[in-house]
Design a protein around this motif. Structure first.
Motif, PDB file in Angstrom:
ATOM      1  N   LEU A   1       0.851  -1.188   0.000  1.00 61.90           N
ATOM      2  CA  LEU A   1       0.000   0.000   0.000  1.00 61.90           C
ATOM      3  C   LEU A   1       0.880   1.228   0.000  1.00 61.90           C
ATOM      4  CD1 LEU A   1      -2.135  -1.092   3.071  1.00 61.90           C
ATOM      5  CD2 LEU A   1      -2.490  -1.757   0.700  1.00 61.90           C
ATOM      6  N   SER A   2       0.461   2.266  -0.678  1.00 66.38           N
ATOM      7  CA  SER A   2       1.194   3.515  -0.500  1.00 66.38           C
ATOM      8  C   SER A   2       0.910   3.965   0.930  1.00 66.38           C
ATOM      9  CB  SER A   2       0.769   4.558  -1.518  1.00 66.38           C
ATOM     10  OG  SER A   2      -0.556   4.910  -1.323  1.00 66.38           O
TER      11      SER A   2
ATOM     12  N   THR B   1      -2.505   5.610   2.229  1.00 64.61           N
ATOM     13  CA  THR B   1      -3.800   5.218   1.674  1.00 64.61           C
ATOM     14  C   THR B   1      -4.515   4.136   2.453  1.00 64.61           C
ATOM     15  OG1 THR B   1      -2.666   3.727   0.189  1.00 64.61           O
ATOM     16  CG2 THR B   1      -3.270   5.897  -0.669  1.00 64.61           C
ATOM     17  N   LEU B   2      -3.935   3.718   3.577  1.00 64.91           N
ATOM     18  CA  LEU B   2      -4.665   2.781   4.412  1.00 64.91           C
ATOM     19  C   LEU B   2      -5.759   3.565   5.118  1.00 64.91           C
ATOM     20  CD1 LEU B   2      -4.944  -0.061   5.638  1.00 64.91           C
ATOM     21  CD2 LEU B   2      -3.316   0.631   7.394  1.00 64.91           C
ATOM     22  N   LEU B   3      -6.981   3.337   4.745  1.00 55.89           N
ATOM     23  CA  LEU B   3      -8.084   4.146   5.261  1.00 55.89           C
ATOM     24  C   LEU B   3      -8.389   3.847   6.720  1.00 55.89           C
ATOM     25  CD1 LEU B   3     -10.637   4.008   2.338  1.00 55.89           C
ATOM     26  CD2 LEU B   3      -8.983   5.795   2.882  1.00 55.89           C
ATOM     27  N   ASN B   4      -8.368   2.573   7.043  1.00 50.93           N
ATOM     28  CA  ASN B   4      -8.752   2.198   8.394  1.00 50.93           C
ATOM     29  C   ASN B   4      -8.226   0.807   8.692  1.00 50.93           C
ATOM     30  OD1 ASN B   4      -9.939   2.476  10.873  1.00 50.93           O
ATOM     31  ND2 ASN B   4     -11.990   1.895  10.165  1.00 50.93           N
ATOM     32  N   ARG B   5      -7.915   0.604   9.936  1.00 48.95           N
ATOM     33  CA  ARG B   5      -7.479  -0.707  10.401  1.00 48.95           C
ATOM     34  C   ARG B   5      -8.146  -0.902  11.747  1.00 48.95           C
ATOM     35  NH1 ARG B   5      -3.981  -2.555  14.192  1.00 48.95           N
ATOM     36  NH2 ARG B   5      -2.580  -4.276  13.730  1.00 48.95           N
TER      37      ARG B   5
END
Lengths: 86, 86
Positions: free
Chosen positions: B64-65, B68-72
């Motif tokens: 992933l860039s 850009t990880l929206l949510n974890r």
């Protein structure tokens, strides 16, 4: 959006998580599912998983916008036949 | 970039994958590691994992860039104490 879900439950309970996950996502590895999902379905999935888990068990859900997964590489035997990725 | 790595090896060989992964990433769940990694280290990690795997075993690496990880979201017990995510 696109999500990756990884579950870690007691051995005799993993099938319960898999059964829930499969209603929304594609099973891609032993304890991993992924796929496109709507906000509504994601909300339902989260609730069902949250209700399922007992102490010591966990599930991680990664939410990605559909176009931000840069690469997905499978090493070894790929349990999924379709490679519908970027 | 940010990567999530999920491995699925024979039970008596999982420690080998974990040992390799831990040199580059953070162990966050039974068979899952993640973290920031340089292009060079990612290349090394991929080569080591590729060499390790036997038929029937697999490892998936999601790249992933970093932004850009929206949510974890972790449901159940979170094995990682630090929540250094977006």
């Amino acid at each position: 959006m696109y999500v990756v879900m990884v579950y870690d439950l007691e051995a005799d309970r993993t099938q319960k998580a898999l059964k829930i996950g499969r209603r929304y996502l594609t099973h891609v590895q032993n304890s991993v599912l992924e796929g496109e999902i709507s906000e509504g379905d994601l909300s339902n999935l989260k609730n069902e998983i949250d209700d399922l888990l007992k102490p010591g068990e966990s599930t991680i859900i990664y939410e990605l916008s559909s176009d931000t997964l840069l690469n997905r590489t499978v090493y070894g035997d790929d349990p999924t036949e379709d490679q519908r990725f970027l």
